[in-house]
Write a protein that holds these residues in place. Structure first.
Motif, PDB file in Angstrom:
ATOM      1  N   THR A  38      -9.376 -36.949 -67.900  1.00 52.89           N
ATOM      2  CA  THR A  38      -8.692 -35.801 -67.296  1.00 52.89           C
ATOM      3  C   THR A  38      -9.446 -34.489 -67.551  1.00 52.89           C
ATOM      4  O   THR A  38      -8.919 -33.429 -67.333  1.00 52.89           O
ATOM      5  CB  THR A  38      -7.257 -35.684 -67.862  1.00 52.89           C
ATOM      6  OG1 THR A  38      -7.355 -35.772 -69.285  1.00 52.89           O
ATOM      7  CG2 THR A  38      -6.355 -36.770 -67.345  1.00 52.89           C
TER       8      THR A  38
ATOM      9  N   PRO B  72     -12.240 -31.445 -66.936  1.00 57.41           N
ATOM     10  CA  PRO B  72     -12.718 -30.826 -65.695  1.00 57.41           C
ATOM     11  C   PRO B  72     -14.001 -31.496 -65.194  1.00 57.41           C
ATOM     12  O   PRO B  72     -14.823 -31.938 -66.011  1.00 57.41           O
ATOM     13  CB  PRO B  72     -13.015 -29.370 -66.098  1.00 57.41           C
ATOM     14  CG  PRO B  72     -12.571 -29.217 -67.495  1.00 57.41           C
ATOM     15  CD  PRO B  72     -12.206 -30.535 -68.071  1.00 57.41           C
ATOM     16  N   PRO B  73     -14.175 -31.594 -63.865  1.00 52.58           N
ATOM     17  CA  PRO B  73     -15.364 -32.246 -63.310  1.00 52.58           C
ATOM     18  C   PRO B  73     -16.675 -31.707 -63.889  1.00 52.58           C
ATOM     19  O   PRO B  73     -17.638 -32.464 -64.038  1.00 52.58           O
ATOM     20  CB  PRO B  73     -15.266 -31.953 -61.808  1.00 52.58           C
ATOM     21  CG  PRO B  73     -13.813 -31.787 -61.558  1.00 52.58           C
ATOM     22  CD  PRO B  73     -13.228 -31.181 -62.813  1.00 52.58           C
ATOM     23  N   ALA B  74     -16.715 -30.439 -64.261  1.00 49.20           N
ATOM     24  CA  ALA B  74     -17.964 -29.857 -64.791  1.00 49.20           C
ATOM     25  C   ALA B  74     -18.410 -30.518 -66.093  1.00 49.20           C
ATOM     26  O   ALA B  74     -19.569 -30.438 -66.471  1.00 49.20           O
ATOM     27  CB  ALA B  74     -17.789 -28.363 -65.012  1.00 49.20           C
ATOM     28  N   GLU B  75     -17.471 -31.185 -66.781  1.00 49.70           N
ATOM     29  CA  GLU B  75     -17.834 -31.837 -68.046  1.00 49.70           C
ATOM     30  C   GLU B  75     -18.330 -33.270 -67.860  1.00 49.70           C
ATOM     31  O   GLU B  75     -18.748 -33.925 -68.805  1.00 49.70           O
ATOM     32  CB  GLU B  75     -16.622 -31.860 -68.987  1.00 49.70           C
ATOM     33  CG  GLU B  75     -16.165 -30.475 -69.370  1.00 49.70           C
ATOM     34  CD  GLU B  75     -15.812 -30.371 -70.845  1.00 49.70           C
ATOM     35  OE1 GLU B  75     -16.222 -31.244 -71.627  1.00 49.70           O
ATOM     36  OE2 GLU B  75     -15.112 -29.418 -71.178  1.00 49.70           O
TER      37      GLU B  75
ATOM     38  N   ALA C  79     -13.550 -36.692 -57.091  1.00 47.73           N
ATOM     39  CA  ALA C  79     -12.800 -35.606 -57.738  1.00 47.73           C
ATOM     40  C   ALA C  79     -11.925 -34.841 -56.766  1.00 47.73           C
ATOM     41  O   ALA C  79     -12.232 -34.721 -55.578  1.00 47.73           O
ATOM     42  CB  ALA C  79     -13.776 -34.654 -58.395  1.00 47.73           C
ATOM     43  N   GLU C  80     -10.812 -34.333 -57.299  1.00 48.19           N
ATOM     44  CA  GLU C  80     -10.042 -33.304 -56.603  1.00 48.19           C
ATOM     45  C   GLU C  80     -10.696 -31.991 -57.024  1.00 48.19           C
ATOM     46  O   GLU C  80     -11.698 -31.994 -57.736  1.00 48.19           O
ATOM     47  CB  GLU C  80      -8.573 -33.323 -57.073  1.00 48.19           C
ATOM     48  CG  GLU C  80      -7.946 -34.708 -57.172  1.00 48.19           C
ATOM     49  CD  GLU C  80      -7.789 -35.384 -55.826  1.00 48.19           C
ATOM     50  OE1 GLU C  80      -7.882 -34.681 -54.818  1.00 48.19           O
ATOM     51  OE2 GLU C  80      -7.603 -36.611 -55.784  1.00 48.19           O
ATOM     52  N   LEU C  81     -10.089 -30.873 -56.677  1.00 46.74           N
ATOM     53  CA  LEU C  81     -10.726 -29.595 -57.022  1.00 46.74           C
ATOM     54  C   LEU C  81     -10.953 -29.423 -58.515  1.00 46.74           C
ATOM     55  O   LEU C  81     -12.022 -29.044 -58.968  1.00 46.74           O
ATOM     56  CB  LEU C  81      -9.857 -28.440 -56.512  1.00 46.74           C
ATOM     57  CG  LEU C  81     -10.195 -27.995 -55.091  1.00 46.74           C
ATOM     58  CD1 LEU C  81      -9.348 -26.795 -54.715  1.00 46.74           C
ATOM     59  CD2 LEU C  81     -11.682 -27.672 -54.959  1.00 46.74           C
ATOM     60  N   ASP C  82      -9.896 -29.719 -59.299  1.00 44.66           N
ATOM     61  CA  ASP C  82      -9.989 -29.376 -60.723  1.00 44.66           C
ATOM     62  C   ASP C  82      -9.963 -30.591 -61.631  1.00 44.66           C
ATOM     63  O   ASP C  82      -9.964 -30.473 -62.840  1.00 44.66           O
ATOM     64  CB  ASP C  82      -8.830 -28.430 -61.099  1.00 44.66           C
ATOM     65  CG  ASP C  82      -7.492 -29.065 -60.753  1.00 44.66           C
ATOM     66  OD1 ASP C  82      -7.497 -30.068 -59.997  1.00 44.66           O
ATOM     67  OD2 ASP C  82      -6.459 -28.588 -61.223  1.00 44.66           O
ATOM     68  N   LYS C  83      -9.906 -31.776 -61.038  1.00 39.84           N
ATOM     69  CA  LYS C  83      -9.881 -32.940 -61.932  1.00 39.84           C
ATOM     70  C   LYS C  83     -10.473 -34.187 -61.252  1.00 39.84           C
ATOM     71  O   LYS C  83     -10.383 -34.325 -60.023  1.00 39.84           O
ATOM     72  CB  LYS C  83      -8.459 -33.131 -62.455  1.00 39.84           C
ATOM     73  CG  LYS C  83      -7.640 -34.277 -61.981  1.00 39.84           C
ATOM     74  CD  LYS C  83      -6.290 -34.203 -62.688  1.00 39.84           C
ATOM     75  CE  LYS C  83      -5.554 -35.489 -62.864  1.00 39.84           C
ATOM     76  NZ  LYS C  83      -5.433 -36.427 -61.839  1.00 39.84           N
TER      77      LYS C  83
ATOM     78  N   ARG D 175     -10.639 -37.840 -60.030  1.00 34.87           N
ATOM     79  CA  ARG D 175      -9.659 -38.896 -59.707  1.00 34.87           C
ATOM     80  C   ARG D 175     -10.068 -40.165 -60.469  1.00 34.87           C
ATOM     81  O   ARG D 175      -9.269 -40.822 -61.076  1.00 34.87           O
ATOM     82  CB  ARG D 175      -9.675 -39.119 -58.203  1.00 34.87           C
ATOM     83  CG  ARG D 175      -8.431 -39.763 -57.673  1.00 34.87           C
ATOM     84  CD  ARG D 175      -8.252 -39.543 -56.190  1.00 34.87           C
ATOM     85  NE  ARG D 175      -9.292 -40.208 -55.420  1.00 34.87           N
ATOM     86  CZ  ARG D 175     -10.091 -39.579 -54.563  1.00 34.87           C
ATOM     87  NH1 ARG D 175      -9.980 -38.278 -54.387  1.00 34.87           N
ATOM     88  NH2 ARG D 175     -11.007 -40.241 -53.890  1.00 34.87           N
TER      89      ARG D 175
END
Ligand code: BT5
Length: 328
Positions: free
Chosen positions: A149, A151-154, A202-206, A208
């Motif tokens: 869960t 953030p995608p940036a991680e 991914a969704e915008l902030d997380k 999937r």
């Protein structure tokens, strides 16, 4: 596998192999599993067809001898100590790519920790459209379905975490000097023994789901590699000088992977950074960075908590999030 006889077969198998020196009487096994001796014999015969070896000393006694080098789910799970990684195994003989197959299963709701594994890939993928050589039965070609869960940036940190988990497993199980090369390679003596391909929906902030694809060269001989990579790839067999227990190695890797991933899920790559730094081939070296058509020279100084490579160029620090790096 499914059905009563197969379920009993795996239970009997696990019982016998936990005490390989002990002989078990068929009738006592039948009593233990509330079935008839005839079905115990049938189960054992089925296991022999799958490649298990038993010592049938007399007609009424049996002892476990050896297991086949096959990616049966129960074989992988026998030595697993995990809570969720590898508890659901989807095993195929041949698929185009385990990553593509895992992606589809993840979209259909497969649980976190599911692994998709194949004896052979006909279109194994590397990064940026490159190919991954995946000949039958000699390597480990698998994909893990994860649902972190963060953030995608991680997420780039997940490839590095996987590379470190693999390097640590190679070091502890085989005592070989394995290192990681940012962002996704595991090297022994400067040759690539494994590669990782992480793909995310991914969704915008997380995210999937994230598919972590792992390709490990295990029992290939030099001639099994395509000529173009023969001099830069290696296998565990080539490094050890002997065949490696593929399934035993995989189970141990999954155990280490889960341990690292539980930390990663909570706090990202940060808690693992000391290990990452210790095992990284790039840190402290002058490197050539290639991104698209651009090439720059710099010194690699660190890997940051988001998984980016930090380089120093003309006294300025820069974060590199993707690209090809070679040590000069
Ligand atoms: C990688 O890409 O290293 C990621 C490899 C991931 C493979 C796994 S297998 C299971 C899962 N399912 C898939 O379809 N893929 C994943 P990259 O950094 O782009 O490296 C690719 C390059 O490595 C190729 O262009 C070759 O030069 C070289 N290569 C290809 N096959 C190799 C092998 N078996 N061992 C070492 N190097 C190889």
């Amino acid at each position: 596998m499914s059905g009563r006889v197969d379920d009993i077969a795996v239970e009997i198998l696990n019982l016998l192999r936990r005490s390989p020196d002990k002989r078990f009487s068929i009738s006592s096994l039948a009593d233990k599993y509330s079935t008839k001796p005839k079905f115990v014999n049938e189960a054992l015969r089925g296991l022999v067809v799958w490649g298990y070896k038993f010592d049938f000393d007399s007609k009424s006694d049996v002892r476990f001898v050896s297991a086949p080098d096959s990616i049966f789910p129960h074989e992988i799970q026998f030595r697993l100590k995990t809570k969720f990684v590898g508890r659901n195994v989807v095993s195929h003989f041949s698929v185009p790519s385990t990553n593509t197959h895992a992606f589809m299963l993840a979209e259909e709701g497969a649980p976190e920790g599911t692994i998709v594994i194949a004896e052979k890939q006909t279109a194994g993928k590397g990064r940026l459209g490159r190919k991954w050589s995946s000949p039958a039965k000699s390597g480990l070609w698998l994909s893990l379905i994860l649902r972190p869960t963060l953030p995608p940036a991680e997420m780039p940190g997940l490839s590095i975490m996987t590379a470190v988990a693999l390097a640590e497993t190679i070091r502890s199980v085989l005592k070989l000097d394995a290192l990681i090369k940012w962002p996704n390679d595991v090297l022994i003596d400067d040759s690539k023994v494994a590669g990782i391909l992480t793909e995310m929906a991914a969704e915008l902030d997380k995210a999937r789901h994230v598919i972590v694809g792992v390709g490990i060269n295990v029992n290939q001989h030099r001639k099994d590699f395509p000529p173009a990579i023969r001099n830069k790839a290696t296998s565990l067999l080539l490094e050890m000088g002997d065949r490696v227990d593929r399934i035993g190695f995989l189970s141990e890797f999954l155990n280490v992977f889960e341990e690292f991933y539980l930390d990663f899920k909570k706090k990202g790559l940060k808690p693992l950074l000391p290990k990452v730094r210790k095992r990284s081939t790039l840190i402290g070296n002058q490197v050539r960075l290639k991104k698209g058509k651009k090439t720059i020279l710099a010194k690699a100084v660190d890997i940051d908590p988001a998984g980016a490579l930090v380089v120093k160029r003309r006294k300025q620090l820069m974060r590199v999030t993707a690209g090809e790096v070679t040590i000069i």
